[in-house]
Design a protein around this motif. Sequence first.
Motif, PDB file in Angstrom:
ATOM      1  N   THR A 158     -24.048  19.060  -9.131  1.00 20.78           N
ATOM      2  CA  THR A 158     -23.410  19.804  -8.034  1.00 20.78           C
ATOM      3  C   THR A 158     -23.118  18.893  -6.831  1.00 20.78           C
ATOM      4  OG1 THR A 158     -25.634  20.491  -7.302  1.00 20.78           O
ATOM      5  CG2 THR A 158     -24.396  22.020  -8.691  1.00 20.78           C
ATOM      6  N   LYS A 159     -23.977  17.897  -6.602  1.00 18.46           N
ATOM      7  CA  LYS A 159     -23.707  16.933  -5.526  1.00 18.46           C
ATOM      8  C   LYS A 159     -22.439  16.141  -5.839  1.00 18.46           C
ATOM      9  CE  LYS A 159     -28.461  16.309  -3.869  1.00 18.46           C
ATOM     10  NZ  LYS A 159     -29.593  15.354  -3.749  1.00 18.46           N
ATOM     11  N   LYS A 160     -22.274  15.752  -7.105  1.00 14.32           N
ATOM     12  CA  LYS A 160     -21.059  15.027  -7.488  1.00 14.32           C
ATOM     13  C   LYS A 160     -19.829  15.922  -7.358  1.00 14.32           C
ATOM     14  CE  LYS A 160     -23.373  11.847 -10.684  1.00 14.32           C
ATOM     15  NZ  LYS A 160     -23.505  11.400 -12.098  1.00 14.32           N
ATOM     16  N   LEU A 161     -19.997  17.204  -7.746  1.00 11.03           N
ATOM     17  CA  LEU A 161     -18.867  18.127  -7.593  1.00 11.03           C
ATOM     18  C   LEU A 161     -18.478  18.288  -6.131  1.00 11.03           C
ATOM     19  CD1 LEU A 161     -19.857  20.967 -10.116  1.00 11.03           C
ATOM     20  CD2 LEU A 161     -18.108  19.212 -10.410  1.00 11.03           C
ATOM     21  N   ALA A 162     -19.501  18.321  -5.253  1.00  5.36           N
ATOM     22  CA  ALA A 162     -19.221  18.446  -3.819  1.00  5.36           C
ATOM     23  C   ALA A 162     -18.462  17.237  -3.291  1.00  5.36           C
ATOM     24  CB  ALA A 162     -20.525  18.628  -3.050  1.00  5.36           C
ATOM     25  N   LYS A 163     -18.653  16.075  -3.936  1.00  4.23           N
ATOM     26  CA  LYS A 163     -17.957  14.850  -3.513  1.00  4.23           C
ATOM     27  C   LYS A 163     -16.595  14.700  -4.185  1.00  4.23           C
ATOM     28  CE  LYS A 163     -22.238  12.305  -2.608  1.00  4.23           C
ATOM     29  NZ  LYS A 163     -23.073  11.122  -3.001  1.00  4.23           N
TER      30      LYS A 163
END
Length: 452
Positions: free
Chosen positions: A189-194
């Motif tokens: 989810t952190k990667k998706l946010a980026k």
Amino acid sequence: MKTLYTRIILIYILTFIISLVAAVVTVSYLVDKKYSREQENLMLEQGQSFIQLYKSVPDKELLKSTYNGFLESLYLRIQLYDGTGDIQVFGSQRKEITKISDEIVQSVKQGDVYKSEKDIFGYMTVGLPFTVDGEPHAVFVYIDDGGMTKDLYKILNIGLFVAIMLGALLILVVSRYIVHPLTKMTDVTKKLAKGQFDVQLHSKRKDEIGTLSRSIDAMAKDLSRLEEMRRNFISDVSHEVQTPLTSIRGFSKALKREGLSEMERIEFSEVIEQESERLSRLCRNLLSLASLESDQHPFDPTSYALDEQIRGLILKTEPQWLEKELELEIKLPKATIEADRDLLYQVWMNLLQNSIKYNHQGGKIRIWLRPKGERVQVGVEDTGPGIADEDQRHIFDRFYRADSSRTEKTSHGIGLSIVKRIVDIHQGDIHVDSQIGSGSRFVITLPLRQKR
């Protein structure tokens, strides 16, 4: 306490302790209930056996040395009160004398059998009377709690140590098994946010965590498609805007040249005007599509005559289809529909203008209306170049161009997207049937009444 891993471990440990205490209490209760009668009988039997041995063995010291080991193995102590008032202890190396009141001792010596209440550990004391050479004696049998407690604590300590170590190990393993996929989900989810949408969890679990993992994978794919659509949208809009701007800029420079004839000046001005109108239509269509897709566009269904609305549009576009010498076949029986008049106006206008633009000179357009129960169908057919099968799946996508023959006259690639969105808002559907060289047929099916 801020991490889920720590919370799970603490919850497991607390649950383990509560379960262990509950188990100990339950077992103690059941054991006491089952073995209280056995304990009383055992103590009575050992008391009677001791009395018989005491009477039959003259050497009391030999009796004590040989009988102590047996009593210790049963965790029993015997306290003897003889006729002279002396007190002897059997069954333990300890010399401490358990305090028993004089009233109880005298009562037993007088022939009563004594049974005490149980103490907090569930132990009881039994007193039996007997006589030796006419002298009254009293013998009391009770649990050697010192020895039993020591051994019991030893066993409990070992059991608790093994249970705690094994429980802690299992808690660590199970907690990591639960938390590890959640940690991976957090990273994803952190990667998706980026903006990194090329990530997948590929979980094969069948539980709730597996369901959540697959939902995140689906979300990542949807976001990836949306990002691709966004890039394509920006590219298409840039291309669509750039084309009329290039024409406007070129013909504006041409107007500055000296020696232009009046006819050339008028021609260049008309091109600039046409490209400006084209750019204006593009902006209006983009705003209209954005409003329709936001689910905040006004939707005001009213009851009106659908056949008359379509006839009015046919009359309004008469100069266009007369210019191309098109033959119109119209079958519009009376039909009343409950819908948003302004939105459906855009649908019929778009389809009618497309059938005119893409038709051959001297071609034919067929417009028909057909009530079908609680729904109504409207068809617009033309004899234009047609649409290839592979293109029919995409004609409702933004900025999609079916072929080069339509490029010059297309409604900037979003007209049919607007049509599809308006039909969806009215809970209807649109179908296209076309073949290369045989024209196209668009059929729209709408409910006569909107569901409230």
